[in-house]
Scaffold this active site. Sequence first.
Site: not given
Length: 217
Positions: A211, A116, A25, A49-51, A31, A46
């Site tokens: 995951h 993605e 990855f 988002c959890d990133t 973003c 958005c």
Amino acid sequence: MTYSVKEMFYTLQGEGFHTGRPAVFCRFSGCNLWNGREKDRATSICRFCDTDFVGTDGQNGGKFREARELAQRIADFWPADQAHRFVVFTGGEPALQLDETLIAALHDVGFECAVESNGTLPLPPSLDWVCISPKGSAEVVIEACDELKLVFPQADAQPERFSHIHAQHRFLSPLNDWTQAQLSPAQNNNTQACVQYCLEHPQWRLTLQTHKVLNID
């Protein structure tokens, strides 16, 4: 071009069509639908988002001045002398940085290249696998993809809105409540809503974030 990478790691794909497949990855920084600052989340397109995609200080992150330099760094994660090389570009929004030069460099060292993306920006045509995940009211400019993965439910992004997109595979992913550290009743309700929608619209399939269940990256 300088590539800004938040993090890179070797793991199993956790969701969607390639669930369980070994992959490197490569998470690009930045973003176009949220700046990554919590104080601006509520007013962003958005909001769930959890990133962390801000900066280059993540695991194996950094700045790479040339495509071949980044391609070699990605290749270093793959087990020695093993085939079936697979890299997933994600973010943030990878379309802000991903280009034909980097994909060509990775093809040269035997990688299949996947992305993605939120679908709001054009993508390099030489990609081997395209997963589009629409977010909120943002306009999706991609009209064909291998995989359409929609976080559900979203008030501004109902599945019917994307019926015109030609996708080989369509997945619903339950919306996680980013305000809760553990599974909340709302999140459980979202999972059940996905199940029900898929039963009523069998062109869609359920995907879960395995995951997180397995507690891997």
